[in-house]
Design a protein around this motif. Structure first.
Motif, short mmCIF file in Angstrom:
data_model
loop_
_atom_site.label_atom_id
_atom_site.label_comp_id
_atom_site.label_asym_id
_atom_site.label_seq_id
_atom_site.Cartn_x
_atom_site.Cartn_y
_atom_site.Cartn_z
N GLU A 1 0.69 -0.63 -7.15
CA GLU A 1 1.51 -1.80 -5.89
C GLU A 1 2.35 -0.70 -5.20
O GLU A 1 3.66 -1.40 -5.46
CB GLU A 1 2.29 -3.15 -6.29
N THR B 1 -2.50 1.14 2.39
CA THR B 1 -1.50 0.84 3.97
C THR B 1 -2.07 0.92 5.19
O THR B 1 -2.19 0.27 6.07
CB THR B 1 -0.12 1.96 4.65
N ASP C 1 7.52 5.82 2.04
CA ASP C 1 6.44 4.67 0.57
C ASP C 1 6.59 5.57 -1.03
O ASP C 1 7.39 5.15 -2.39
CB ASP C 1 5.20 3.88 0.85
N SER D 1 3.32 -1.75 -2.46
CA SER D 1 5.31 -2.32 -1.69
C SER D 1 5.89 -2.83 -2.59
O SER D 1 7.59 -3.00 -2.40
CB SER D 1 4.56 -3.79 -1.38
#
Lengths: 327, 327
Positions: free
Chosen positions: B49, B241, A172, B51
């Motif tokens: 963020e 996460t 990520d 994501s």
């Protein structure tokens, strides 16, 4: 004046180096040859010298061999008419000087905005530099991490050949980072397996002050706790400011808990390992410790223990293993 | 389209915000007013963020107040004819979105090469941007660290107002970094003093997965060992996460060592603390833990425990103290 490094290579890295180093004030080493598609390269050719806050001594042959390996591979691909017909690969390789800030400085030269505007800065009419399609490197985890943060912003793919820190497994955060080496948790697991095999339950863990050493320590602490292995001395040591004599004297301290600990894991880089062995020899710590070494210095053969061979007698070092026939 | 943030302020931060956020694809928030000498500013106006790998929601009022405080101070200095006669200060403030990669992206806009060539990129005849003489920021240690690595390369002085990580105390690595807040080892010392005062010898330590949390954990482990304080659960948790329910269940696990531990140190950022309290409330962990909080969330009043006040009953939080009359 600039640092000038001319590298002449034949097929198997016969190296001739002409190095003029009038000042540490500027890092300006480029080894490039452009093609239709250009790859960046990040390699630690010099060490970083904290006292002058810039590049210091040349590293050993290994670092240069890796530079040459990249150049050789690009040439081999270009010479093979079937692999990329009508396309030539190019390369542009920079020295990270084994340090994350220099790695950032060099990586900046590869991002699109800098390359588009290079003509403004140089006042030439050559036009902008060709874009970098992807980057090979860096070697150290801390340098790769720094490059990965930057390249991530510009969607430039990056493939490291030797950065093993688990931190870099975070897809990520570093979506454009890949590597051809396994992450350190496997290495730490192997170390714990060695400890368990010999029933060594009380050990010391010394790690470098970077993402390589620190994330290994975290992983080791967790695995050690699961296997009832206790830590005698645990220490994170900076590359250049640590007084190694003090560390050895802590490890030797008969008044402390560590008196019964003979096993010392060194999860450090080459030069730190060398300094620790030198300090141990100075303190006469012969046959006192069983050293277990990570690939940070394990990959360098006799180099880390040179002139201190007796202190290191019986050491274990981990290196990466590539089975034959596996591509 | 771009993110547009208009900030209108009176002397004491009455804020009116018009935010149009059609896409997270680009970070392009600037709040600037040039003078003869220009200061950069780095503030976390939005959250990051993971994501979408870009800026997310707006942070609370506190972050905006700090932006306004900088602007207000620059104006006060300009309005005072005796402080800098015939010189006006300017500012150019960017949003770090509470993340080190965005902090790097914004910091890049302040380095000389980028500013000199800005006219090339924009195809205007405005001439190059004025140079940035120094930078105020960033807030988070991880962002400040990233900026410090970059600004160190270009000798741009940087002063942080809230980055407390001990990592930043390394003057050799970050020679152009200064801060107006004390490093975290004092905060950790205060926590250990609280533990010793109440004779709490068995505690858990939860820290954020950044330089702020990690270096605090290292410092705490060392101080805890010196004071015979044992660690029940120690955990480094990523910002977004982590499954917080799992963490709470580990802390509540009656089969494990942690069954006897009621004291939990939370060395984390605001949103992580909020998530942990929410998970604790969900698990019904009322009056089960004594929380000790760092300034990462301790500075935010009731915000971190909002709607979960009962879970947090009896918490200790550390905030920075500035004695009156000390300048």
């Amino acid at each position: 004046m600039k640092l000038i490094v001319l590298v002449c290579s034949t097929m198997f890295s016969i190296l001739v180096f002409l190095v003029i180093v009038p000042s540490f004030a500027e890092v300006d080493i480029t080894y490039k040859h452009w093609g239709d598609i250009n790859l960046g390269g990040l390699f630690p050719v010099h060490f970083y010298e904290e006292s002058v806050q810039d590049c210091g001594e040349l590293r050993g042959l290994d670092a240069l061999k890796r530079v040459e390996a990249m150049v050789y591979m690009v040439r081999q691909i270009n010479d093979n008419k079937t692999l990329l017909p009508n396309i030539t690969l190019g390369y542009e390789i920079y020295d990270t000087c084994s340090f994350n800030a220099i790695a950032l400085k060099q990586s900046l030269k590869m991002i699109p905005a800098q390359r588009l505007t290079s003509q403004c800065l140089s006042n030439t009419t050559d036009g902008p530099l060709p874009m970098i399609a992807g980057v090979v490197g860096a070697q150290r985890s801390a340098s790769s991490l720094q490059a990965a943060i930057l390249f991530g912003l510009y969607a430039i793919p990056q493939v490291s050949y030797l950065s093993t820190s688990d931190e870099l497994s975070n897809d990520d955060r570093y979506p454009y980072f890949l590597r051809t080496v396994p992450p350190d948790r496997f290495q730490v697991k192997a170390m714990v397996d060695i400890l368990l095999l010999y029933r060594w339950k009380y050990v010391s863990f010394i790690n470098s002050d970077d993402t390589y050493g620190k994330s290994a320590q975290t992983e080791f602490r967790s695995r050690a706790a699961d296997n009832d292995i206790c830590l005698a001395v645990a220490r994170t040591i900076p590359a250049s400011t640590e007084t190694y004599d003090e560390l050895i004297s802590d490890l030797l301290d008969t008044q402390s808990n560590s008196a019964h600990s003979t096993v010392v894991i060194l999860f450090v880089q080459l030069e730190t390992a060398r300094n620790i062995f030198t300090a141990a020899a100075k303190a006469g710590a012969y046959r006192r410790f069983i050293w277990i070494g990570s690939d940070g210095w394990g990959n360098y053969g006799l180099e880390p223990v040179l002139n201190n061979e007796e202190v290191a007698l019986g050491e274990f070092t981990l290196i990466m293993f590539y089975p034959r026939g596996v591509s």
